[in-house]
Design a protein around this motif. Structure first.
Motif, mmCIF file in Angstrom:
data_model
loop_
_atom_site.group_PDB
_atom_site.id
_atom_site.type_symbol
_atom_site.label_atom_id
_atom_site.label_comp_id
_atom_site.label_asym_id
_atom_site.label_seq_id
_atom_site.Cartn_x
_atom_site.Cartn_y
_atom_site.Cartn_z
ATOM 1 N N ASP A 281 0.910 -1.491 -0.071
ATOM 2 C CA ASP A 281 -0.231 -0.120 0.197
ATOM 3 C C ASP A 281 0.914 1.179 -0.101
ATOM 4 O OD1 ASP A 281 -3.310 -0.683 -0.044
ATOM 5 O OD2 ASP A 281 -1.678 -2.124 1.869
ATOM 6 N N LEU A 282 1.918 1.477 1.355
ATOM 7 C CA LEU A 282 2.922 2.290 0.706
ATOM 8 C C LEU A 282 3.273 3.051 -0.746
ATOM 9 C CD1 LEU A 282 4.033 5.374 2.129
ATOM 10 C CD2 LEU A 282 5.763 3.202 2.985
ATOM 11 N N ALA A 283 3.857 1.655 -1.486
ATOM 12 C CA ALA A 283 4.398 2.208 -2.669
ATOM 13 C C ALA A 283 3.156 2.584 -3.398
ATOM 14 C CB ALA A 283 4.764 0.412 -2.733
ATOM 15 N N VAL A 284 1.937 1.410 -3.367
ATOM 16 C CA VAL A 284 0.889 2.198 -4.186
ATOM 17 C C VAL A 284 0.863 3.348 -3.668
ATOM 18 C CG1 VAL A 284 -1.790 2.000 -4.712
ATOM 19 C CG2 VAL A 284 -0.188 -0.226 -4.291
ATOM 20 N N ALA A 289 1.036 9.610 -6.362
ATOM 21 C CA ALA A 289 0.740 10.505 -5.743
ATOM 22 C C ALA A 289 2.085 11.021 -6.495
ATOM 23 C CB ALA A 289 1.561 10.635 -4.667
ATOM 24 N N GLN A 290 2.971 10.178 -7.304
ATOM 25 C CA GLN A 290 4.232 10.690 -7.928
ATOM 26 C C GLN A 290 3.413 11.395 -9.534
ATOM 27 O OE1 GLN A 290 7.536 8.547 -8.503
ATOM 28 N NE2 GLN A 290 7.621 8.588 -5.877
ATOM 29 N N ALA A 291 2.631 10.002 -9.840
ATOM 30 C CA ALA A 291 1.737 10.196 -10.894
ATOM 31 C C ALA A 291 0.571 11.346 -11.540
ATOM 32 C CB ALA A 291 0.521 8.688 -11.291
ATOM 33 N N ARG A 292 0.133 11.805 -10.381
ATOM 34 C CA ARG A 292 -0.938 12.694 -10.142
ATOM 35 C C ARG A 292 0.237 13.855 -10.406
ATOM 36 N NH1 ARG A 292 -3.897 15.335 -4.682
ATOM 37 N NH2 ARG A 292 -5.448 16.918 -6.530
ATOM 38 N N THR A 293 1.210 14.165 -9.350
ATOM 39 C CA THR A 293 1.785 15.307 -10.145
ATOM 40 C C THR A 293 2.341 15.161 -11.288
ATOM 41 O OG1 THR A 293 2.927 15.099 -7.799
ATOM 42 C CG2 THR A 293 3.600 16.249 -8.808
ATOM 43 N N ALA A 294 3.109 14.159 -11.810
ATOM 44 C CA ALA A 294 3.218 14.388 -13.040
ATOM 45 C C ALA A 294 1.891 14.552 -13.903
ATOM 46 C CB ALA A 294 3.784 13.291 -13.474
ATOM 47 N N ALA A 295 0.584 14.392 -14.382
ATOM 48 C CA ALA A 295 -0.222 14.274 -14.659
ATOM 49 C C ALA A 295 -0.130 15.999 -14.560
ATOM 50 C CB ALA A 295 -1.121 13.161 -14.188
ATOM 51 N N ASN A 296 -0.496 16.226 -13.271
ATOM 52 C CA ASN A 296 -0.926 18.565 -13.678
ATOM 53 C C ASN A 296 0.166 18.952 -14.093
ATOM 54 O OD1 ASN A 296 -3.491 18.625 -11.764
ATOM 55 N ND2 ASN A 296 -2.033 16.383 -10.894
ATOM 56 N N ASP A 297 1.398 18.183 -13.869
ATOM 57 C CA ASP A 297 2.413 18.845 -15.073
ATOM 58 C C ASP A 297 2.088 18.853 -16.345
ATOM 59 O OD1 ASP A 297 4.934 20.644 -15.098
ATOM 60 O OD2 ASP A 297 6.129 18.636 -15.024
ATOM 61 N N ALA A 298 1.650 17.970 -16.511
ATOM 62 C CA ALA A 298 1.220 17.875 -17.810
ATOM 63 C C ALA A 298 0.271 18.569 -18.572
ATOM 64 C CB ALA A 298 0.692 16.126 -18.589
ATOM 65 N N LYS A 299 -0.587 18.352 -17.344
ATOM 66 C CA LYS A 299 -2.010 18.957 -18.288
ATOM 67 C C LYS A 299 -1.927 20.506 -17.893
ATOM 68 C CE LYS A 299 -6.354 20.325 -18.553
ATOM 69 N NZ LYS A 299 -6.933 20.174 -19.710
ATOM 70 N N ALA A 300 -0.829 21.720 -17.042
ATOM 71 C CA ALA A 300 -0.285 22.593 -17.137
ATOM 72 C C ALA A 300 0.436 22.654 -18.833
ATOM 73 C CB ALA A 300 0.426 23.169 -16.437
ATOM 74 N N ALA A 324 5.338 10.356 -19.674
ATOM 75 C CA ALA A 324 5.986 9.179 -19.847
ATOM 76 C C ALA A 324 6.368 8.574 -17.484
ATOM 77 C CB ALA A 324 7.390 9.511 -20.142
ATOM 78 N N THR A 325 6.582 10.009 -16.991
ATOM 79 C CA THR A 325 6.305 9.894 -15.552
ATOM 80 C C THR A 325 5.216 9.062 -15.257
ATOM 81 O OG1 THR A 325 8.115 11.399 -15.172
ATOM 82 C CG2 THR A 325 6.925 10.280 -13.739
ATOM 83 N N VAL A 326 4.262 9.490 -15.951
ATOM 84 C CA VAL A 326 2.809 8.930 -15.317
ATOM 85 C C VAL A 326 2.465 7.521 -15.839
ATOM 86 C CG1 VAL A 326 0.015 9.213 -15.648
ATOM 87 C CG2 VAL A 326 2.147 11.006 -16.114
ATOM 88 N N GLN A 327 2.772 7.350 -16.537
ATOM 89 C CA GLN A 327 2.807 6.387 -17.762
ATOM 90 C C GLN A 327 3.341 4.687 -16.660
ATOM 91 O OE1 GLN A 327 0.598 5.692 -20.159
ATOM 92 N NE2 GLN A 327 0.616 2.899 -19.770
ATOM 93 N N ARG A 328 4.730 5.261 -16.361
ATOM 94 C CA ARG A 328 5.743 4.572 -15.807
ATOM 95 C C ARG A 328 4.615 4.183 -13.811
ATOM 96 N NH1 ARG A 328 9.874 7.331 -15.852
ATOM 97 N NH2 ARG A 328 9.516 8.341 -13.552
ATOM 98 N N THR A 329 4.227 5.208 -13.131
ATOM 99 C CA THR A 329 4.320 5.104 -12.036
ATOM 100 C C THR A 329 2.510 5.010 -11.686
ATOM 101 O OG1 THR A 329 3.803 7.546 -12.097
ATOM 102 C CG2 THR A 329 5.867 6.699 -11.316
ATOM 103 N N LEU A 330 1.739 5.573 -12.356
ATOM 104 C CA LEU A 330 -0.327 4.939 -11.892
ATOM 105 C C LEU A 330 -0.017 3.409 -11.849
ATOM 106 C CD1 LEU A 330 -1.595 3.453 -14.809
ATOM 107 C CD2 LEU A 330 -1.352 5.654 -15.845
ATOM 108 N N GLY A 391 -2.867 5.118 1.487
ATOM 109 C CA GLY A 391 -1.487 5.879 2.945
ATOM 110 C C GLY A 391 -2.928 5.204 4.644
ATOM 111 N N ALA A 392 -4.110 5.185 3.903
ATOM 112 C CA ALA A 392 -4.680 5.351 5.664
ATOM 113 C C ALA A 392 -4.517 3.754 5.674
ATOM 114 C CB ALA A 392 -6.430 5.532 5.338
ATOM 115 N N VAL A 393 -4.317 2.882 4.870
ATOM 116 C CA VAL A 393 -4.283 1.758 4.833
ATOM 117 C C VAL A 393 -3.062 1.662 5.811
ATOM 118 C CG1 VAL A 393 -3.633 -0.226 4.202
ATOM 119 C CG2 VAL A 393 -5.943 0.633 3.022
ATOM 120 N N VAL A 394 -1.617 1.706 5.343
ATOM 121 C CA VAL A 394 -0.814 1.835 5.900
ATOM 122 C C VAL A 394 -0.394 2.598 6.992
ATOM 123 C CG1 VAL A 394 1.815 2.525 5.579
ATOM 124 C CG2 VAL A 394 -0.024 1.750 3.440
ATOM 125 N N THR A 395 -0.835 3.410 7.218
ATOM 126 C CA THR A 395 -1.012 4.285 8.668
ATOM 127 C C THR A 395 -1.422 3.726 9.640
ATOM 128 O OG1 THR A 395 -3.092 5.953 8.471
ATOM 129 C CG2 THR A 395 -0.781 6.571 8.172
#
Length: 435
Positions: A281-284, A289-300, A324-330, A391-395
């Motif tokens: 779950d932590l890796a997910v 989160a990396q995918a979401r960040t990269a996706a918003n960067d792509a949209k901008a 490419a980052t999104v595709q690798r981490t989603l 993240g909630a599952v991990v904590t």
């Protein structure tokens, strides 16, 4: 010169004179040191030995209990820190994603001349407020991040000020507004993004270290040393009293062995569970989160390409790198919405390359279900939900069962005291036999 008169047969020999050596088959000189002559039987201080063995055995039991309990408490504390560090890591990644989400909203709204859509403006302001709230929460949760977060807060303030200036000019249809917005986006990536990347790296390291805070092998080692010490004491008692097993010492060794096995098994289980959380779950959560960040960067980057109107090839390259980052981490459950957005972006690029800039802008800002904005919003929402849930599952897992670990440490102290008492009782029996 005097002579020694012979002793008549049948009469006892006279007592030896003071300082003379008594003969036992051979004549020896007196030893002025007072120590027994070589070869003579040594006088053994059995009560003193019993006292020393009792002190050693009780000390072994007590030290074992204290050290083992301390190791278990450290593991208990490590799981608590791991939960806090994981929350901080997810919080920092949410800041990262939300800040670029705000930039994606600002740049997309800028494509519409004059007054932007009120709902989109409200979402932008709400996202910025979330970013500032998360920064305050993160600074309170982790003092080690305060300085970096303070610097980040300054960069966020500069960014929002530049966006406000760009909007003022855009409402009046002044071309300079595009420069303000482009500079704001560039500054966000060159100044704020490195700070966030450093925070993510630091909190990832903290979370990994805390989740590796169990000590099963040390628990086994401490228990093995304690059992070995008690076995040695039993051997000394057996050699002196010709009895193979001292019940009290054997009971103490058994208590130490059982306590060690239970404590080590619990630590192994917790360590394995933490490893599974780290890989699961932590890796997910962190990857999405990396995918979401990269996706918003792509949209901008998509919007900035259109804002540049014919000279935005560099932004398309940025879009490809982010995609490419999104595709690798989603992760699971978000691939379909990302694929739909990629198709919408492909149509935007196709229209812009064909000279249909107005059509490309309409595709980028429209509300159609298959348009760029709608498909991207679905992906962003799915990503945020997945990150939050994982993240909630991990904590929750890290905090669950911590009472058991603390209870085991207290039980270890109690059993150590019982083991020390058993050693004392076992040796007291031998002391009574000797008396």
């Amino acid at each position: 010169m005097s002579t020694v008169a012979p002793v008549p047969a049948g009469r006892p020999a006279p007592p030896a004179a003071p300082g003379s050596a008594r003969s036992t088959g051979s004549t020896t000189a007196a030893d002025p040191t007072g120590l027994p002559a070589p070869g003579r039987d040594m006088v053994v201080d059995t009560p003193g030995l019993l006292n020393r063995w009792q002190l050693i055995g009780m000390s072994v039991a007590v030290v074992f209990a204290v050290v083992s309990a301390l190791l278990q408490v450290l593991g208990w504390q490590a799981d608590g820190r791991a939960a806090d560090d994981t929350e901080q890591l997810i919080r920092v990644q949410n800041i990262q994603s939300s800040l670029l989400r705000a930039d994606a909203l600002a740049t997309n709204a800028f494509l519409v001349g004059g007054l932007e859509d009120p709902a989109q403006r409200a979402e932008y302001e709400r996202t910025v407020d979330d970013v500032q709230r998360l920064i305050a929460d993160a600074a309170q949760a982790q003092p080690a991040d305060e300085k970096v977060l303070a610097a980040l807060n300054v960069e966020v303030g500069d960014y929002t000020t530049a966006v406000a200036q760009a909007r003022d000019n855009n409402r009046q249809l002044f071309p300079v507004g595009a420069e303000y917005l482009s500079d704001a986006s560039t500054s966000l990536r060159t100044e704020a993004t490195p700070l966030l990347a450093a925070l993510v790296k630091a909190n990832t390291a903290r979370a990994d270290d805390s989740m590796a805070g169990q000590h099963p092998w040390w628990l086994l080692l401490v228990g093995a040393v304690a059992v070995a010490g008690l076995v040695w004491i039993n051997q000394q008692l057996a050699r002196t009293f010709r009895r193979r097993i001292n019940v009290g010492v054997a009971v103490a060794a058994g208590l130490v062995a059982v306590t060690t096995l239970v404590a080590a098994a619990s630590a192994f289980v917790n360590d394995s569970s933490n490893d599974q959380l780290r890989r699961g779950d932590l890796a997910v959560a962190t990857a999405q989160a990396q995918a979401r960040t990269a996706a918003n960067d792509a949209k901008a980057s998509e919007s900035l390409r259109l804002i540049r109107r014919g000279s935005g090839a560099a932004f398309e390259e940025q879009w490809k790198a982010s995609a490419a980052t999104v595709q690798r981490t989603l992760q699971r459950g978000t691939a379909d919405s990302w694929r739909a957005y990629r198709e919408a972006h492909r149509r935007i690029v196709q229209a812009d390359d064909a000279g249909d800039w107005e059509g490309a802008v309409k595709l980028a800002t429209g509300t159609a279900d298959t348009g760029s904005t709608a498909t991207f919003d679905r992906f962003d929402e799915e990503s945020a939900q997945l990150v939050g849930a994982s993240g909630a599952v991990v904590t929750a897992e890290l905090r669950s069962g911590r009472e058991v670990a603390l209870g085991l440490s207290l039980l270890t102290l109690l059993l150590g005291a019982v083991a020390a008492a058993a050693v004392a009782r076992g040796i007291a029996q031998r002391r009574g036999e000797f008396a």
